[in-house]
Scaffold this motif. Sequence first.
Motif, PDB file in Angstrom:
ATOM      1  N   UNK A 241      26.778 -11.810  72.061  1.00 43.73           N
ATOM      2  CA  UNK A 241      25.609 -11.200  73.252  1.00 43.73           C
ATOM      3  C   UNK A 241      26.331 -11.085  74.617  1.00 43.73           C
ATOM      4  N   UNK A 242      27.058 -10.234  75.374  1.00 40.41           N
ATOM      5  CA  UNK A 242      27.322 -10.930  76.704  1.00 40.41           C
ATOM      6  C   UNK A 242      26.022 -11.164  77.522  1.00 40.41           C
ATOM      7  N   UNK A 243      26.672 -11.850  78.204  1.00 40.23           N
ATOM      8  CA  UNK A 243      24.862 -12.354  79.166  1.00 40.23           C
ATOM      9  C   UNK A 243      24.300 -11.054  79.961  1.00 40.23           C
ATOM     10  N   UNK A 244      25.423  -9.845  80.722  1.00 41.48           N
ATOM     11  CA  UNK A 244      24.750  -8.880  81.274  1.00 41.48           C
ATOM     12  C   UNK A 244      23.942  -8.107  80.210  1.00 41.48           C
ATOM     13  N   UNK A 245      23.693  -8.054  79.235  1.00 37.95           N
ATOM     14  CA  UNK A 245      23.495  -6.925  77.846  1.00 37.95           C
ATOM     15  C   UNK A 245      21.972  -8.284  77.565  1.00 37.95           C
ATOM     16  N   UNK A 246      22.068  -9.045  77.284  1.00 40.27           N
ATOM     17  CA  UNK A 246      21.506 -10.543  77.554  1.00 40.27           C
ATOM     18  C   UNK A 246      20.290 -10.257  78.938  1.00 40.27           C
TER      19      UNK A 246
END
Length: 373
Positions: A241-246
């Motif tokens: 998952x992209x860091x923004x999503x995390x």
Amino acid sequence: MTAGDALTLFDDPDPVSEAPVDDRMLRVRQIYAEPAAASSSRGRQVIARFPDAEVVEVPSHWQIPDLHGNAGNVDRWVRVKTETLVLGVKKSLAARPNERSANWIAPSTANGCAMACAYCYVPRRKGYANPITVFTNIDQITGYVRRHVARQGVKPAPDQCDPVSWVYDIGENSDCSVDAMVSDNVADLIATFRGLPTAKASFATKYVNRQLLDLDPAGRTRIRFSVMPDDDARLLDIRTSRVDERIAAVDDFVSAGYEVHLNLSPVVLRDGWERDWTTLLRQLDDTLSPAAKAQAAAEVILLTHNRDLHEVNLGWHPKAEDLLWRPEIQQPKRSGNGQDNVRYRNDVKRAGVATLRSLIAAHAPWLDVRYAF
């Protein structure tokens, strides 16, 4: 034989709990299975979730010539992770002392991963391929954990792992968020710790699995979302998952009853790293709610790499090695499991840790650093 054919050899499977599988992550075509694992309740559950997969009987989850030691799999690194599962029975049950992130490393319910982070240490032990292996004797594992926790009694004093509870890492060799799509092992572990008032589970993850929000952890499971600057993650954290999503998921998991910490990991030292970590820390400060910040803590882990994995990566993802392989600032490190690793030189690492601590103090002062190494 296909999974459907395999199921006819055993009793009807237990009802399969609804756990949608992200087909971008897993499109399983082949399941290597020990006979005892395939015939178990948990094994039947996994096989039923992938009805089109071919089931291949193997004597041991460690004895699969097509996987282990097959250098040709470097050319199929991600494909193997996507299309292959392994079912085995965990033979040795033991909790190992840790005293860094957790007090104890719990017996594994899985190893390997469908993601493909370029610095991951797990494939160093499996040889050229590390798809998910599911250990199906979950009742034995959770029973062992309960007995081990009972033997510890009440935690006598606070430590860097937790001020009150014994902490058990349940995902040392896998990512539990992805494992939860394959079987109910993670759900069973979370339920186990929900009933253990003196202990809590803990695992690090790079994948946002919102199915976990429904598992009612009751504060007894700690999720550690790993974060790094987005430019690094896009190159190194493959299939995650992209860091923004995390970061965006943190508040939801806190609201669902999880303790949510952050792994600032791995910290990769390269030109401009201080600027990019400053941006990330400001993003955390701007995004997380007061409730999330009040319970947050962090682990800071500078990159450790491995010579053999460096050679593997050159065969499938050489651009990653431009960041990971820096012999001019790295030194050999013999790991506790006998691996020949490399890490930043002592002086370089010491300066990197000090700089990141100062950045945290300036831009995310609410973020307590539990440990840094």
